[in-house]
Design an enzyme around this catalytic site. Structure first.
Site: not given
Ligand code: MN
Length: 411
Positions: A122, A201, A240, A253, A358
């Site tokens: 990733d 993604e 994370q 993840k 975000e």
């Molecule tokens: Mn990612």
């Protein structure tokens, strides 16, 4: 024009032809899995079709397989012969009687993960995402670290937990930092994640293997990558945030990454190619591109049916050819079924942020989701990501396979 009724405007016209693998539970005469494509509201099983009609000799063995692996490994000349063969069968109505027995309603088949994911990488290729995530994760520090404009930053993820769209995702347990040390002086606790997030993604599916030491040029992407899938890189932000320094994400993840069941060939996305955003400083020669190296793919993220974000993939700073060139620049060999994704897709706008981190400014500002509010995902929440792009037919929009999943409570 295809003779299949209803294909025009469906997102699955003859200019798309995504590939997947389906199970036909009730077909006693065609047991097991089938390589398949989508056309209009139908799924066309190619394993059975190729056994019944004249098929190019390199295409037939690739379609006789239980998954897309042999077809991916066969490489671009076989990919284009498959596409030409399918296009002829679906546009020349004299083939109708041969093809129709292999058509199924989309709702009647069960798509499964279409290929064995070899390695999963990733990247972190969106400048808008990297900048805002940097501001949230390292307040007061440099938002973009000095390496960011010189190479596509990325990490090796966990291939074994890539799951197909529709698979429920269980909220993970993990370590997170506490605000106060406990009586034994420990700064962390082990509990279900409280900051579970999605990341919208785009993933790229690698075809033929390469020998160790093979360095791929960015302009040769389509020689090595068969196609793309929508990806949701589920992320536990609290796990994370505690574990990632200084070596990067590990468990935050690794519990699940969802991928769409249908792989859209790069060959279908020729009309969606666009120039990358300006790159400053210019990349080193082995990462330089000539011509359009990006893709204009529109992304829509829905949370419990409500659109919460529309990030444009075209705004992504690093192109997929550059990611592949960087990945192989040290000499690692590619394996068939390698999957690399570009990281969270985010544009400049407030409504173009591809993750809750975000969208909610690190959990500080809840967003409206219908009549509810969310900072991070709650048990039972359903995330679905749909991508569309221009196709080759006039006015056509391709609808890439959806990636969806529901959050299950922690054990
Ligand atoms: Mn990612």
């Amino acid at each position: 024009m295809t003779w299949i009724e209803g294909a025009a405007g469906s997102g699955y016209d003859v200019d798309h032809l995504p590939l997947g693998v389906v199970e036909l539970p009730d077909m006693a005469d065609r047991t097991g899995t089938q390589v398949a494509t989508r056309i209009g509201a139908h799924v066309l099983t190619l394993t059975s079709l190729a056994a019944a009609v004249r098929t190019p000799e390199d295409v037939q063995p690739a379609l006789a397989a239980r998954d897309l692996g042999p077809l991916l490994a066969a490489g671009p000349s076989t990919w284009s012969r498959l596409r030409a063969w399918l296009t002829d069968l679906l546009t020349d109505a004299t083939h109708r009687d041969d093809v129709e027995p292999h058509l199924h309603a989309h709702a009647d088949v069960r798509p499964i993960l279409p290929f064995a994911v070899a390695d999963f990488v990733d990247f972190y290729a969106s400048e808008h995402h990297a900048r805002r995530a940097g501001e949230i994760m390292r307040p007061g520090g440099e938002a973009l670290l000095p390496n960011w404009r010189h190479l596509p930053v990325g990490y090796h993820g966990r291939a074994g937990t890539v799951v197909v769209s529709g698979t429920p995702v269980r909220r993970p347990y993990g370590q997170r930092r506490t605000s106060e040390p406990d009586r034994a002086g420990r700064l962390a606790t082990y509990a279900p994640s409280r900051r579970l997030d999605f990341e919208a993604e785009l993933g790229f599916v690698v075809g033929p293997p390469t020998a160790p030491g093979t360095r791929i040029r960015p302009d040769d992407l389509s020689e090595h990558v068969f196609g793309v899938v929508a990806v949701n890189d589920w992320s536990a932000r609290d796990i994370q945030g505690w574990e990632y320094a200084p070596l990067g994400p590990l468990l935050g993840k690794a519990f699940a990454t969802s991928a769409a069941a249908w792989v859209t060939p790069l060959a279908a996305l020729e009309d969606a190619r666009v120039e990358l955003p300006p790159q400053d400083p210019p990349p080193l020669p082995h990462l330089a591109v000539n011509g359009p190296a990006g893709y204009a793919i529109d992304v829509e993220v829905r949370l419990n049916g409500h659109v919460v974000s529309r990030p444009p993939y075209a705004s992504t700073y690093w192109g997929p050819g550059q990611m592949l060139a960087h990945l192989t620049s040290g000499g690692l060999p590619l394996r068939t079924g390698d999957l690399f994704a570009g990281g969270t897709i985010s544009g400049p706008g407030e409504d173009e942020r591809g993750c809750l981190l975000e969208l909610t400014h690190g959990g500080a500002r809840p967003i409206r989701v219908g009549s509810d509010e969310r900072t991070f995902l709650e048990d039972g929440d359903e995330v679905s990501i749909v991508m569309t792009a221009s196709g080759a037919l006039p006015g056509s929009r391709l609808r890439l396979g959806e990636v969806a999943g529901r959050v299950l409570p922690a054990d």
